[in-house]
Scaffold this active site. Structure first.
Site, PDB file in Angstrom:
ATOM      1  N   ALA A   1       0.826  -1.220   0.000  1.00  9.04           N
ATOM      2  CA  ALA A   1       0.000   0.000   0.000  1.00  9.04           C
ATOM      3  C   ALA A   1       0.860   1.270   0.000  1.00  9.04           C
ATOM      4  O   ALA A   1       2.000   1.259   0.460  1.00  9.04           O
ATOM      5  CB  ALA A   1      -0.906  -0.016   1.229  1.00  9.04           C
TER       6      ALA A   1
ATOM      7  N   GLU B   1       5.699   2.181   4.758  1.00  6.98           N
ATOM      8  CA  GLU B   1       6.586   2.322   5.917  1.00  6.98           C
ATOM      9  C   GLU B   1       6.450   3.706   6.550  1.00  6.98           C
ATOM     10  O   GLU B   1       6.891   3.926   7.669  1.00  6.98           O
ATOM     11  CB  GLU B   1       8.042   2.053   5.512  1.00  6.98           C
ATOM     12  CG  GLU B   1       8.663   3.014   4.511  1.00  6.98           C
ATOM     13  CD  GLU B   1       8.265   2.744   3.042  1.00  6.98           C
ATOM     14  OE1 GLU B   1       7.371   1.922   2.802  1.00  6.98           O
ATOM     15  OE2 GLU B   1       8.856   3.386   2.154  1.00  6.98           O
TER      16      GLU B   1
ATOM     17  N   CYS C   1      -4.789  10.207  -5.328  1.00  5.67           N
ATOM     18  CA  CYS C   1      -4.589   9.781  -6.722  1.00  5.67           C
ATOM     19  C   CYS C   1      -5.716  10.285  -7.592  1.00  5.67           C
ATOM     20  O   CYS C   1      -5.589  10.355  -8.807  1.00  5.67           O
ATOM     21  CB  CYS C   1      -4.506   8.271  -6.801  1.00  5.67           C
ATOM     22  SG  CYS C   1      -6.017   7.481  -6.270  1.00  5.67           S
TER      23      CYS C   1
HETATM   24  P1  NAD Z   1       5.179   4.531  -3.648  1.00  8.99           P
HETATM   25  O1  NAD Z   1       5.076   3.871  -4.964  1.00  8.99           O
HETATM   26  O2  NAD Z   1       6.426   5.279  -3.314  1.00  8.99           O
HETATM   27  O3  NAD Z   1       5.003   3.442  -2.473  1.00  8.99           O
HETATM   28  C1  NAD Z   1       3.978   2.468  -2.523  1.00  8.99           C
HETATM   29  C2  NAD Z   1       4.487   1.182  -1.900  1.00  8.99           C
HETATM   30  O4  NAD Z   1       5.552   0.642  -2.699  1.00  8.99           O
HETATM   31  C3  NAD Z   1       5.041   1.386  -0.499  1.00  8.99           C
HETATM   32  O5  NAD Z   1       4.581   0.338   0.304  1.00  8.99           O
HETATM   33  C4  NAD Z   1       6.552   1.363  -0.693  1.00  8.99           C
HETATM   34  O6  NAD Z   1       7.223   0.794   0.388  1.00  8.99           O
HETATM   35  C5  NAD Z   1       6.752   0.546  -1.946  1.00  8.99           C
HETATM   36  N1  NAD Z   1       7.832   1.076  -2.803  1.00  8.99           N
HETATM   37  C6  NAD Z   1       8.168   2.370  -3.002  1.00  8.99           C
HETATM   38  N2  NAD Z   1       9.155   2.477  -3.901  1.00  8.99           N
HETATM   39  C7  NAD Z   1       9.467   1.238  -4.283  1.00  8.99           C
HETATM   40  C8  NAD Z   1      10.400   0.710  -5.219  1.00  8.99           C
HETATM   41  N3  NAD Z   1      11.225   1.474  -5.905  1.00  8.99           N
HETATM   42  N4  NAD Z   1      10.428  -0.624  -5.368  1.00  8.99           N
HETATM   43  C9  NAD Z   1       9.606  -1.409  -4.683  1.00  8.99           C
HETATM   44  N5  NAD Z   1       8.700  -0.958  -3.793  1.00  8.99           N
HETATM   45  C10 NAD Z   1       8.617   0.339  -3.595  1.00  8.99           C
HETATM   46  O7  NAD Z   1       3.884   5.447  -3.513  1.00  8.99           O
HETATM   47  P2  NAD Z   1       3.577   6.501  -2.362  1.00  8.99           P
HETATM   48  O8  NAD Z   1       4.509   7.655  -2.522  1.00  8.99           O
HETATM   49  O9  NAD Z   1       3.490   5.814  -1.050  1.00  8.99           O
HETATM   50  O10 NAD Z   1       2.083   6.944  -2.762  1.00  8.99           O
HETATM   51  C11 NAD Z   1       1.804   7.977  -3.657  1.00  8.99           C
HETATM   52  C12 NAD Z   1       1.611   7.458  -5.070  1.00  8.99           C
HETATM   53  O11 NAD Z   1       0.571   6.493  -5.081  1.00  8.99           O
HETATM   54  C13 NAD Z   1       1.178   8.518  -6.065  1.00  8.99           C
HETATM   55  O12 NAD Z   1       1.893   8.360  -7.269  1.00  8.99           O
HETATM   56  C14 NAD Z   1      -0.308   8.243  -6.277  1.00  8.99           C
HETATM   57  O13 NAD Z   1      -0.847   8.648  -7.515  1.00  8.99           O
HETATM   58  C15 NAD Z   1      -0.318   6.767  -6.156  1.00  8.99           C
HETATM   59  N6  NAD Z   1      -1.660   6.297  -5.836  1.00  8.99           N
HETATM   60  C16 NAD Z   1      -2.401   5.767  -6.848  1.00  8.99           C
HETATM   61  C17 NAD Z   1      -3.682   5.345  -6.607  1.00  8.99           C
HETATM   62  C18 NAD Z   1      -4.525   4.781  -7.727  1.00  8.99           C
HETATM   63  O14 NAD Z   1      -5.442   4.087  -7.476  1.00  8.99           O
HETATM   64  N7  NAD Z   1      -4.225   5.061  -8.976  1.00  8.99           N
HETATM   65  C19 NAD Z   1      -4.213   5.454  -5.316  1.00  8.99           C
HETATM   66  C20 NAD Z   1      -3.420   6.011  -4.295  1.00  8.99           C
HETATM   67  C21 NAD Z   1      -2.129   6.413  -4.569  1.00  8.99           C
END
Ligand code: NAD
Length: 492
Positions: free
Chosen positions: A141, A170, A277
């Site tokens: 998430a 995290e 999002c």
């Molecule tokens: P993120 O991608 O940085 O993190 C999401 C999850 O992935 C976290 O649990 C994190 O630990 C893990 N993660 C992060 N970077 C990673 C990597 N390089 N490799 C593997 N795992 C990794 O996202 P965020 O910053 O927590 O959330 C914001 C983003 O989420 C925005 O881009 C937003 O648009 C998107 N979002 C999309 C929706 C949708 O339904 N389209 C909904 C909510 C949020």
């Protein structure tokens, strides 16, 4: 509640959790060790055999109790969200409420999981299908909806009879921990839900473990692409449901209800400090509606920027100093590339919270599609404005964008709305509804670059994602209809 020694994390690596309004450390999250992650997935695997055989009515009862416990604890959950994520308390309750609706819908599992039957396919032969769980499932998430998005994941997976390994962001783990405790209090047996914490190592573990049959991810494109590729390489039976970043456009027609439209745009662009999002981060003013810009700017200026737990706060802080610096640099890129800064929130001061990650509502006018602030997801309280001479021009602009999460049109003309909903290539469309996130009896249906996978979150498609179908064809012949010889050809 103090932990028993056996429950204490074994890791020596911890990540700090910060209050985004002050940047003070408010907690620490343990990065799960390899042994702990293996133990968590083992625990899910062991629990699966009995949980998947537990009667559907018993699983339904657990989730009926769960929805009540979430309601009873909504204030406590909201406080944790505001502390770790920064959004206002009222908005944090909305975050929980939208997740709670998914849990409530999960309670209809006795109807949702029904199979199909067709009697008399041929003489004495009937065919019917079962929906069955698939095994251990996992969810990863993002930080921006600490309650809603985990609640899109494990309740639907578990009510179908799967066990679940959840990795919250995290940066905001506290809400998921309390949600897990409430599920345990509702009667979910040990091992049916396990939580692991961490970043890349935990994500890699989930992608690579052969016992995990389905992965749900919501987050940024970068992480989404990575998880999609790595997960698909590593297991034959892995399913994906990946929702990624977005750039959502609102089209303002000159015949729209001006007062409603301005209020809806301001709420949808700046609510949750733009960290949704489905935030309406891009407005296209068609024709004379561009004359409304000064009023839009004044209404946006009137929003109160403050720590999320302060009375009257409309716009809370961004998640981190890095997020604030990124948003500010995207605003600056607009200025440098020739856009017009109509409202600049970069210098906002919040008394008593001088170290917080605040950016005030910002509006950038005169934006064109080749500018960086248009091409990148800003994920902050920034509304960018484009102009178009006609609805066709607005639609073609939106359809040229690689993302298709959500969009809205503001109009009082039914024919305009109908043309828009048919011609715009976006998965979730609002007509005079700025953030058209579907309720759980439907599914979250972002499209094109905003989505990867075979089905969607929650609703009927969520049930499909977490189940497999078994089809039974049976023949019961009367004794006097016994076959006289083997049938070696395909029946016709
Ligand atoms: P993120 O991608 O940085 O993190 C999401 C999850 O992935 C976290 O649990 C994190 O630990 C893990 N993660 C992060 N970077 C990673 C990597 N390089 N490799 C593997 N795992 C990794 O996202 P965020 O910053 O927590 O959330 C914001 C983003 O989420 C925005 O881009 C937003 O648009 C998107 N979002 C999309 C929706 C949708 O339904 N389209 C909904 C909510 C949020």
């Amino acid at each position: 509640m103090p932990m028993k020694p056996s429950e204490m994390p074994h890791t020596s690596e911890w990540l700090d959790i910060h209050n985004p309004a002050t940047n003070e450390v408010v907690g620490r999250v343990p990065k799960a060790t390899q042994e702990e992650m293996l133990a968590a997935v083992d625990s899910c695997s062991r629990a699966y055999s009995s949980w998947s055989e537990t009667s559907i009515l018993s699983r339904q009862q657990i989730f009926l109790r769960y929805q009540q416990l979430i309601k009873d604890n909504i204030k406590e959950l909201a406080k944790i969200i505001t502390l770790e994520q920064g959004k206002t308390l009222a908005d944090a309750e909305g975050d929980i409420f939208r997740g709670l609706q998914v849990v409530e819908h999960a309670c209809s599992i006795t109807s949702l999981m029904l199979g199909e039957t067709l009697p008399s396919i041929t003489k004495d032969m009937d065919t019917y299908t079962y929906r069955l769980p698939i095994g251990v499932c996992a969810g990863i998430a993002p930080f921006n909806f600490p309650a809603m998005i985990p609640l899109w994941m494990f309740p639907i997976g578990m009510v179908c009879g799967n066990t679940y390994l959840m990795k919250p962001s995290e940066r905001v783990p506290g809400c998921t921990m309390l949600l897990a405790k409430l599920l345990q209090d509702s009667g979910a047996p040990d091992g049916t839900l396990n939580i692991i914490h961490g970043q890349h190592a935990a994500v890699n573990f989930i992608c690579d473990h052969p016992a995990i049959k389905a992965i749900s991810f919501v987050g940024s494109n970068q992480a989404g692409e990575y998880i999609y590729e790595r997960g698909s390489k590593n297991g034959n039976f892995v399913l994906y449901c990946v929702s990624q970043g977005a750039k959502n456009h609102g089209v303002v027609m000159p015949d729209a209800n001006k007062e409603n439209t301005i209020n809806q745009l301001v709420g949808a662009a700046f609510g949750a400090a733009g960290q949704r999002c489905m935030a309406l981060s891009t407005a296209i003013f068609v024709g004379e509606s561009r004359d409304w810009l000064p009023e839009l700017v004044e209404r946006s200026r009137s929003l109160r920027v403050n720590a999320g737990d302060q009375p009257g706060a409309d716009v809370g802080p961004l998640i981190s100093p890095a997020a604030k610096a990124r948003v500010e640099s995207l605003i600056q890129s607009g200025v440098e590339e020739g856009a017009q800064l109509l409202l600049d929130g970069r210098k906002v001061q919040v008394k008593g919270y001088e170290n917080g990650n605040f950016v005030g509502p910002t509006i950038i006018g005169n934006v064109s599609p080749n500018m960086t602030c248009y091409k990148e997801e800003i994920f902050g309280p920034v509304l960018i404005i484009l102009e178009a001479d006609s609805l066709d021009e607005a639609i073609s602009l939106i359809n040229s964008n690689p993302y298709g999460n959500g969009t809205a049109i503001f109009t009082t003309n039914g024919a305009t709305a109908r043309k828009y909903t048919h011609e715009v290539d976006v998965g979730q469309i609002g007509v005079n509804v700025p953030i058209p996130v579907p309720l759980p009896m439907f599914s979250f249906t972002g499209s094109r670059g905003s989505f990867r996978g075979d089905t969607n979150f929650y609703g009927k498609q969520g049930i499909q994602f977490y189940t497999q179908i078994k089809t039974v064809t049976s023949q019961w012949k009367a004794e006097d209809a016994t076959l006289k010889s083997p049938a070696v050809t395909m029946p016709t």
